[in-house]
Design a protein around this motif. Structure first.
Motif, PDB file in Angstrom:
ATOM      1  N   ASN A 127     -15.457  46.236 122.073  1.00  0.00           N
ATOM      2  CA  ASN A 127     -14.323  45.355 121.857  1.00  0.00           C
ATOM      3  C   ASN A 127     -14.293  44.305 122.952  1.00  0.00           C
ATOM      4  OD1 ASN A 127     -11.987  44.104 121.222  1.00  0.00           O
ATOM      5  ND2 ASN A 127     -10.639  45.841 121.600  1.00  0.00           N
ATOM      6  N   ASP A 128     -15.013  43.229 122.703  1.00  0.00           N
ATOM      7  CA  ASP A 128     -14.996  42.096 123.619  1.00  0.00           C
ATOM      8  C   ASP A 128     -14.523  40.901 122.796  1.00  0.00           C
ATOM      9  OD1 ASP A 128     -15.401  40.047 125.319  1.00  0.00           O
ATOM     10  OD2 ASP A 128     -17.547  40.355 125.623  1.00  0.00           O
ATOM     11  N   PRO A 129     -13.201  40.746 122.663  1.00  0.00           N
ATOM     12  CA  PRO A 129     -12.706  39.713 121.749  1.00  0.00           C
ATOM     13  C   PRO A 129     -13.077  38.296 122.164  1.00  0.00           C
ATOM     14  CG  PRO A 129     -10.889  40.714 122.950  1.00  0.00           C
ATOM     15  CD  PRO A 129     -12.114  41.486 123.315  1.00  0.00           C
ATOM     16  N   SER A 130     -13.612  38.167 123.381  1.00  0.00           N
ATOM     17  CA  SER A 130     -14.044  36.830 123.786  1.00  0.00           C
ATOM     18  C   SER A 130     -15.435  36.520 123.251  1.00  0.00           C
ATOM     19  CB  SER A 130     -14.062  36.735 125.307  1.00  0.00           C
ATOM     20  OG  SER A 130     -15.029  37.616 125.829  1.00  0.00           O
ATOM     21  N   HIS A 181       7.339  47.187 120.174  1.00  0.00           N
ATOM     22  CA  HIS A 181       7.448  45.919 119.444  1.00  0.00           C
ATOM     23  C   HIS A 181       6.911  45.992 118.018  1.00  0.00           C
ATOM     24  CE1 HIS A 181       8.443  44.444 123.363  1.00  0.00           C
ATOM     25  NE2 HIS A 181       7.238  44.700 123.822  1.00  0.00           N
ATOM     26  N   ALA A 205      -1.059  39.779 125.357  1.00  0.00           N
ATOM     27  CA  ALA A 205      -1.732  40.758 124.508  1.00  0.00           C
ATOM     28  C   ALA A 205      -2.096  42.010 125.311  1.00  0.00           C
ATOM     29  CB  ALA A 205      -2.980  40.153 123.894  1.00  0.00           C
ATOM     30  N   ASN A 206      -1.500  42.133 126.509  1.00  0.00           N
ATOM     31  CA  ASN A 206      -1.684  43.304 127.373  1.00  0.00           C
ATOM     32  C   ASN A 206      -3.090  43.487 127.910  1.00  0.00           C
ATOM     33  OD1 ASN A 206       0.754  44.465 127.914  1.00  0.00           O
ATOM     34  ND2 ASN A 206       0.824  45.563 125.961  1.00  0.00           N
ATOM     35  N   ARG A 207      -3.812  42.401 128.109  1.00  0.00           N
ATOM     36  CA  ARG A 207      -5.132  42.489 128.754  1.00  0.00           C
ATOM     37  C   ARG A 207      -4.970  42.155 130.225  1.00  0.00           C
ATOM     38  NH1 ARG A 207      -9.844  44.043 125.668  1.00  0.00           N
ATOM     39  NH2 ARG A 207     -11.166  42.569 126.737  1.00  0.00           N
ATOM     40  N   ASN A 208      -5.761  42.816 131.045  1.00  0.00           N
ATOM     41  CA  ASN A 208      -5.737  42.581 132.476  1.00  0.00           C
ATOM     42  C   ASN A 208      -6.379  41.218 132.759  1.00  0.00           C
ATOM     43  OD1 ASN A 208      -6.308  42.563 135.216  1.00  0.00           O
ATOM     44  ND2 ASN A 208      -6.583  44.780 135.279  1.00  0.00           N
ATOM     45  N   ALA A 243      13.904  42.678 123.264  1.00  0.00           N
ATOM     46  CA  ALA A 243      13.034  43.760 123.756  1.00  0.00           C
ATOM     47  C   ALA A 243      11.742  43.197 124.318  1.00  0.00           C
ATOM     48  CB  ALA A 243      12.740  44.734 122.615  1.00  0.00           C
ATOM     49  N   GLN A 272      10.126  49.324 122.741  1.00  0.00           N
ATOM     50  CA  GLN A 272       9.177  48.716 123.684  1.00  0.00           C
ATOM     51  C   GLN A 272       7.780  48.561 123.075  1.00  0.00           C
ATOM     52  OE1 GLN A 272      11.334  51.062 124.319  1.00  0.00           O
ATOM     53  NE2 GLN A 272      12.229  50.885 126.353  1.00  0.00           N
ATOM     54  N   ASP A 292      10.524  43.420 128.210  1.00  0.00           N
ATOM     55  CA  ASP A 292       9.243  44.063 128.493  1.00  0.00           C
ATOM     56  C   ASP A 292       8.344  43.178 129.351  1.00  0.00           C
ATOM     57  OD1 ASP A 292       7.468  46.148 128.262  1.00  0.00           O
ATOM     58  OD2 ASP A 292       6.483  45.327 126.494  1.00  0.00           O
ATOM     59  N   ARG A 338     -15.279  36.610 132.535  1.00  0.00           N
ATOM     60  CA  ARG A 338     -15.595  35.340 131.905  1.00  0.00           C
ATOM     61  C   ARG A 338     -16.216  34.328 132.872  1.00  0.00           C
ATOM     62  NH1 ARG A 338     -12.755  33.657 127.117  1.00  0.00           N
ATOM     63  NH2 ARG A 338     -11.788  35.391 126.038  1.00  0.00           N
ATOM     64  N   TYR A 387      -0.810  40.882 133.445  1.00  0.00           N
ATOM     65  CA  TYR A 387      -1.344  41.141 132.102  1.00  0.00           C
ATOM     66  C   TYR A 387      -0.990  40.000 131.159  1.00  0.00           C
ATOM     67  CZ  TYR A 387      -2.384  45.783 133.738  1.00  0.00           C
ATOM     68  OH  TYR A 387      -2.918  46.821 134.438  1.00  0.00           O
ATOM     69  N   LYS A 422       9.666  55.041 131.792  1.00  0.00           N
ATOM     70  CA  LYS A 422       8.906  53.956 132.414  1.00  0.00           C
ATOM     71  C   LYS A 422       9.348  53.783 133.866  1.00  0.00           C
ATOM     72  CE  LYS A 422       7.653  49.121 131.719  1.00  0.00           C
ATOM     73  NZ  LYS A 422       8.028  47.857 131.094  1.00  0.00           N
ATOM     74  N   LYS A 476      -4.325  51.178 131.647  1.00  0.00           N
ATOM     75  CA  LYS A 476      -3.988  49.823 131.209  1.00  0.00           C
ATOM     76  C   LYS A 476      -4.814  48.780 131.975  1.00  0.00           C
ATOM     77  CE  LYS A 476      -0.022  46.837 130.402  1.00  0.00           C
ATOM     78  NZ  LYS A 476       1.340  46.528 130.799  1.00  0.00           N
ATOM     79  N   GLY A 477      -4.982  49.041 133.269  1.00  0.00           N
ATOM     80  CA  GLY A 477      -5.758  48.123 134.099  1.00  0.00           C
ATOM     81  C   GLY A 477      -7.192  47.993 133.646  1.00  0.00           C
ATOM     82  N   LYS A 478      -7.679  49.001 132.933  1.00  0.00           N
ATOM     83  CA  LYS A 478      -9.057  48.964 132.431  1.00  0.00           C
ATOM     84  C   LYS A 478      -9.094  48.596 130.946  1.00  0.00           C
ATOM     85  CE  LYS A 478     -10.673  52.168 135.895  1.00  0.00           C
ATOM     86  NZ  LYS A 478     -11.596  51.284 136.588  1.00  0.00           N
ATOM     87  N   ASN A 479      -7.992  48.107 130.466  1.00  0.00           N
ATOM     88  CA  ASN A 479      -7.870  47.740 129.044  1.00  0.00           C
ATOM     89  C   ASN A 479      -8.125  48.922 128.116  1.00  0.00           C
ATOM     90  OD1 ASN A 479      -7.168  45.086 129.569  1.00  0.00           O
ATOM     91  ND2 ASN A 479      -9.281  44.402 129.601  1.00  0.00           N
ATOM     92  N   PRO A 526     -18.307  32.763 125.910  1.00  0.00           N
ATOM     93  CA  PRO A 526     -17.020  33.399 126.243  1.00  0.00           C
ATOM     94  C   PRO A 526     -16.610  33.157 127.688  1.00  0.00           C
ATOM     95  CG  PRO A 526     -18.771  35.036 126.221  1.00  0.00           C
ATOM     96  CD  PRO A 526     -19.426  33.735 125.879  1.00  0.00           C
ATOM     97  N   ASN A 585      -3.946  48.982 122.075  1.00  0.00           N
ATOM     98  CA  ASN A 585      -4.251  47.623 121.629  1.00  0.00           C
ATOM     99  C   ASN A 585      -5.734  47.337 121.573  1.00  0.00           C
ATOM    100  OD1 ASN A 585      -2.025  46.231 120.874  1.00  0.00           O
ATOM    101  ND2 ASN A 585      -1.469  45.591 122.938  1.00  0.00           N
ATOM    102  N   TRP A 586      -6.495  48.033 122.392  1.00  0.00           N
ATOM    103  CA  TRP A 586      -7.912  47.674 122.510  1.00  0.00           C
ATOM    104  C   TRP A 586      -8.869  48.793 122.159  1.00  0.00           C
ATOM    105  CZ3 TRP A 586      -8.353  42.869 122.157  1.00  0.00           C
ATOM    106  CH2 TRP A 586      -7.268  42.091 122.550  1.00  0.00           C
ATOM    107  N   LEU A 596       5.149  38.067 118.792  1.00  0.00           N
ATOM    108  CA  LEU A 596       5.464  39.190 117.901  1.00  0.00           C
ATOM    109  C   LEU A 596       4.781  39.023 116.554  1.00  0.00           C
ATOM    110  CD1 LEU A 596       9.195  39.627 118.873  1.00  0.00           C
ATOM    111  CD2 LEU A 596       7.394  41.312 119.205  1.00  0.00           C
ATOM    112  N   LYS A 639      -5.367  39.947 118.812  1.00  0.00           N
ATOM    113  CA  LYS A 639      -4.586  40.215 120.032  1.00  0.00           C
ATOM    114  C   LYS A 639      -4.265  41.690 120.169  1.00  0.00           C
ATOM    115  CE  LYS A 639      -2.005  36.066 121.047  1.00  0.00           C
ATOM    116  NZ  LYS A 639      -0.661  35.521 121.051  1.00  0.00           N
ATOM    117  N   ARG A 640      -3.985  42.310 119.040  1.00  0.00           N
ATOM    118  CA  ARG A 640      -3.512  43.698 119.081  1.00  0.00           C
ATOM    119  C   ARG A 640      -4.198  44.514 118.011  1.00  0.00           C
ATOM    120  NH1 ARG A 640       1.584  40.418 119.673  1.00  0.00           N
ATOM    121  NH2 ARG A 640       0.705  39.464 117.843  1.00  0.00           N
TER     122      ARG A 640
END
Lengths: 725, 324
Positions: free
Chosen positions: A294-297, A183, B98-101, B53, A181, B57, B109, B95, A212, A273-276, B275, A280-281, B41, A46-47
């Protein structure tokens, strides 16, 4: 017609033995012949942000990319830390409240300071964030939405660059950890130790919130933590409160990986962020590998980092080799430059059956052993020793096993009026139950012998764990003829009677003792396990009531101490007894911490707590060992847990996969491994020749069916015409 | 027709709100925002500060349906339900935890899901109709009876069995195709052959029986006798006249399915490592990722409604008597 069939059959017989190309190869056939490792993951990570990531499947990836200051030596046992991006192990000095330097055994230690001297040859992977223009400003520092329109991945940026690792990158990482923020799971823990981190976190969290709101980027370079000082480009000092020797282990964890400020600002830009394109990625590290896909699927791909600093395969002297029990072939690459493998392709495999079959076909270089495949892979002798099945041995597959630094136990809630408390009768009740729970049987039935019965909370391989008679829980076991033997059920019944429950009947009420076991076992597969659990209590005449619930409710009940008996587990973060014994420390009891504590059984023994406070700050020594043994004696007597088992991890590797040595603490082990690609190609061809006979038979069947159907149709047509007439 | 479509679209709004409401209620009954925070988390020691938090968020610190602290209309509008639903209606899926769009993920997919679902649907449709017509051609014969028994047998076995048996036979034993995996483009054909074949085979039993019963209703109609009297071959009678007249009930079942093909197959994608969106939904449920779950349920509902509207429209194309 007969002649046609005969001809086709003869053709088939000729065709069958012909060697054909491999059809079922799921990988790029060119890569099979190169230093490419093919591996799988079952849950998409996930991260990949090192400040947040805390799961094994995430660390398996980021472990290869990021470099905290320290790492575990790949081969040495017991586990030993060594410098990774440092010139040497951190220098540790102690200070009193007035800031005077004091001795490590001084009673007035107020602060410990770790001084980290970095290597000067460590560089980051290439990344667009590092590109600068002629004026020295970031080339991709202020990207407009139009400029980002055609950008989908980092490869779409025309320019990439690198830079050297500096001490401020480690300081920046700690600052990122402090931003609530983000985490970070260890922020609250570290805030207890790192000087100034708590106050910094409160302040920077507010600033981050404001930034922010106003949509501004947060550049952490402008803010500083009192206890984290950049002394020079390559020297960093971290000051912690009091004495906390375990802090050194945290420096080998990915939370302390360096973060280049350029990348942090780069990822904060609008539209990223919109483009990942986030931490995290898209990790940015100095490690042996970098993430190219990075295509976790579906697939994640790592490639060897061309900027990776000079690191060599470890070597051991004869004495170390013997003490660590290292096979000689593991040292054949000693001194050679790392990494050996040039590319790693992780493919998502959610189901165990396809994964297992691909491993058997040679398309994965290593595999774990699922319960479905266990009997096919492993045979257990009458004496209980595990060996490979003949099918696996014939393929040249190698079995690797190691006991994990983990424990799975059954806990009593010490706050419970029946099973809890510290009275003699309560202790005897728990001791009787502990004897009756036949862990060896459990391991044999439910774990396929993949575990060892625990004698206390500390796992094997960790300082404080003792083997043999000295390490035996004398409350539950006897030492007979050099062997550990579980005490008889008669002993347990006697203890139960002394506790006030002869034959499981309460002397106070005259009724059968009824206990409640909370579990998440809701599926049909769990029935056997729950039946077994009931049987263990029934041996003493105790009725066990299973209260099954979903995981969320179960956790909630444990946090609120609304359970009586339950099962739980723990994986060590670092190889120190403190990381196990703190699970029984009174200060960590959930009832004392509003549910946030790690001591789920709520065990609170002042003597144990006092000893814990002492061993926590001691270095490994005979004195520490002695105190730990005292603590173990206390908890064995009090029996807040039925000790359960330490799991054994088993892995299978093909003959062409070299330098594989289980290391439960290290995650960055890919760089040491090597592939014999030539052998892999040969074996894959040998094992995967297509079988053509069924295909030919199928075609034949189709032709024949078509022929007969046509004949049948003509007859039918005539019949319909007749009928209509 | 335009007025009819507009009316149906307007009807869809309360349906979607209702679906959303049920999704919210069911999800939050099982998972409180605190549970979600703990799951996301992933830490061993989750402190109350960390939970608060995380909720702040992700916006889960808001009241679910009624904000008692707000004033006036904001009591209802300043809630998680209204704010999240509004975003969904504008197809802003936001999102994941996991913060993916999510929108980008769904787009990505859809391709793999369709790569399996569309050929399976088309081949199954053609195969099932052809086989059903063939059985109607040989109705009452031993072939018809035996094929019906086989169809019932195929129906009676779990789809999971076909998947595992197919993987064992075609990949493990005969080494014809990879056991699982996916690759976009033509290179990926070797990966999708087996799931398509299994998908087609697993559906043959029910499909053939259903289409056969439709065609049998037509076979004794006057127009069939007329066609035969004109001297048409039995094949032409079946594949042209009977098929065309049997189309209306077929369309009812078929057109409604077409939009939902985008949603993929849960089990098939999981076993074959595709996928697609099916596995996306399952993963989201397992990881308590509400953002993805609500997006997928919403998308599924929208596609189903589109399917129903398309079915109605298709009636007018095949039967001129039907007016919308």
């Amino acid at each position: 017609m007969k002649m046609i069939i005969l001809k086709v059959f003869l053709f088939m017989m000729i065709l069958e033995p012909l060697p054909a190309d491999v059809w079922n190869n799921p990988h790029d056939s060119e890569k099979i012949a190169t230093q490419t490792l093919f591996s799988a993951f079952s849950m998409p990570p996930k991260r990949l942000d090192p400040v947040v990531s805390y799961n094994a499947n995430e660390w398996a990836i980021i472990g290869q990319i990021y470099e905290p200051p320290l790492q575990y030596n790949y081969l040495k046992r017991p586990y030993a830390l060594e410098a990774l991006t440092l010139k040497e192990m951190p220098a540790l000095t102690y200070y009193d409240l007035e800031g005077r330097l004091v001795d490590e055994n001084d009673a007035h230690i107020a602060f410990s300071e770790y001084r980290l001297r970095l290597r000067e040859d460590v560089k980051y992977q290439d990344h667009p964030a590092f590109v600068k223009d002629a004026n020295g400003t970031l080339f991709y520092g202020k990207l407009s939405e139009e400029a980002l329109e055609n950008i989908q991945t980092l490869d779409d940026f025309e320019k990439q660059a690198t830079r050297h690792l500096t001490a401020s990158d480690y300081a920046y990482a700690i600052k990122r950890m402090a931003v609530r923020q983000n985490h970070s799971p260890i922020l609250d823990n570290m805030a207890e130790y790192i000087v100034g981190l708590k106050a910094f976190s409160q302040n920077i969290t507010k600033i981050a919130e404001e930034k922010k709101r106003t949509k501004e980027v947060l550049d952490l370079r402008a803010y500083n933590i009192a206890g984290v000082k950049v002394l020079s480009d390559h020297t960093l000092s971290i000051r912690i409160k009091g004495k906390y020797p375990q802090f050194i282990y945290w420096l080998s964890m990915y939370f302390f990986s360096p973060i280049p400020w350029e990348a942090d600002l780069f990822y904060q830009q609008k539209g990223m962020k919109g483009k990942n394109l986030t931490w995290n990625w898209s990790p940015v590290g100095t490690g042996a590998y970098y993430l190219v896909k990075n295509d976790p699927s579906r697939e994640m791909v790592l490639k060897a980092n061309p900027n990776f600093h000079d690191e060599r395969y470890p070597s051991l002297n004869e004495e170390e080799r013997n003490s660590s029990n290292i096979p000689r072939e593991l040292l054949s690459d000693a001194g050679k430059k790392l990494p050996f493998i040039k590319e790693v392709i992780y493919t998502l495999e959610k189901e165990s059956i396809p994964l297992w079959n691909k491993f058997l076909q040679g398309y994965y270089d290593a595999s774990g052993i699922s319960s479905e495949a266990f009997d096919q892979a492993v045979q257990i002798s009458a004496s209980g020793t595990m060996d490979l099945s003949s099918e696996m041995s014939q393929k040249g597959i190698v079995l690797k096993g190691s006991v994990q630094p983990s424990i799975f136990y059954m806990a009593f809630n010490m706050e419970d009026p029946v099973v809890g408390g510290y009275s003699e009768s309560a202790k005897k009740l728990r001791q009787a139950i502990s004897i009756a729970q036949n862990q060896e049987e459990y391991i044999s039935i439910f774990m396929n012998e993949r575990g060892i019965a625990a004698q206390g909370p500390i796992a094997p391989g960790i300082f404080g764990h003792l083997d043999g008679e000295k390490g035996t829980d004398k409350v539950v076991y006897e030492w007979k003829s050099g062997k550990r033997v579980r005490k008889s059920i008669e002993v347990a019944k006697r203890l139960l009677a002394e506790a006030g429950y002869p034959e499981g009947i309460s002397m106070k009420t005259g009724k059968q003792l009824k206990l409640h076991y909370d579990a998440t076992a809701t599926g049909p597969d769990d029935r056997a396990l729950m039946d077994w659990r009931r049987k263990q209590f029934a041996k003493l005449g105790i009725q066990l009531v299973i209260r099954s619930t979903d995981y969320n409710r179960f956790q909630d009940k444990v946090r609120k101490a609304k359970v009586q008996i339950f099962s739980w587990g723990w994986n060590a973060d670092y190889p120190d007894p403190e990381n196990f014994l703190f699970l029984l420390y009174g200060g960590n009891a959930v009832v004392n911490t509003n549910g946030a504590g790690i001591n789920s059984s709520n065990y609170q023994n002042p003597e144990f707590d006092k000893l814990f406070d002492e061993i926590k700050i001691m270095s490994n020594s005979p004195q520490r060992q002695e105190k730990i043994q005292k603590m173990l004696t206390l908890v064995r007597e009090d029996a807040p847990w039925v000790w359960g088992f330490h799991p054994k991890s088993l892995a299978l590797t093909h003959l062409w996969f070299k330098n594989v040595f289980p290391n439960a603490m290290a995650n960055n082990t890919l760089k040491y491994k090597r592939i014999d690609a030539k052998l892999r190609v040969e074996k894959q061809k040998e094992w995967n020749q297509p079988v053509l006979l069924p295909l030919v038979l199928f075609v034949l069947l189709l032709v024949l069916s078509g022929y007969f159907l046509h004949k049948l149709y003509l007859n039918r047509q005539k019949a319909v015409i007749k009928q209509e007439r | 027709m335009f007025a009819y479509i507009l009316k149906r679209i307007l009807y869809a709004i309360p349906i979607l709100i209702g679906v959303n409401l049920i999704t919210f209620m069911l999800f939050f009954m099982v998972n409180t925002p605190d549970d979600m925070a703990r799951a996301q988390l992933g830490a061993k020691q989750v402190t109350p500060q960390m939970i608060e938090a995380w909720k702040a968020d992700k916006g889960y610190d808001k009241a679910l349906f009624l904000n008692k602290e707000a004033k006036g209309l904001e009591k209802v509008t300043d809630t998680l339900f209204v704010q999240e639903s509004m975003k969904l209606f504008s197809f802003d899926f936001g999102y994941s935890d996991a913060n993916r769009n999510i929108g980008a993920e769904i787009k990505e997919r859809m391709g793999p899901s369709l790569a399996i679902a569309l050929p399976t649907f088309m081949i199954a449709l053609i195969t099932n109709i052809s086989l059903a017509l063939l059985l109607v051609l040989f109705r009452g014969s031993a072939l018809d009876t035996s094929m019906m028994i086989v169809a019932v047998m195929i129906m009676s076995v779990s789809g999971l069995f076909y998947i595992i048996a197919g993987q064992v036979l075609f990949s493990k034993m005969w080494h014809w195709v990879p056991i699982s995996g996916y690759e976009p483009g033509w290179g990926g054909i070797k990966f999708i052959i087996l799931p398509i074949l299994i998908g087609v085979f697993a559906g043959i039993g029910s499909g053939v029986r259903w289409y056969r019963s439709i065609f049998l209703e037509q076979i004794n109609q006057d127009y069939v006798r007329t066609a035969r009297a004109k001297g048409l071959s039995e094949l032409k009678v079946l594949f042209v006249h009977v098929l065309r007249n049997g189309m209306l009930p077929i369309l009812t079942g078929v057109v409604v399915v077409i939009p939902t093909l985008f949603m993929g197959s849960l089990i098939m994608e999981s076993f074959f490592g595709i996928p697609g969106l099916g596995s996306y939904t399952i993963d989201a449920i397992n990881s308590q990722d509400f953002a993805i779950v609500k997006a997928m349920v919403f998308l599924g509902s929208v596609l189903y409604i589109i399917g129903l509207i398309l079915t109605d429209i298709s009636y007018t194309l095949f039967d001129p008597r039907v007016k919308l």
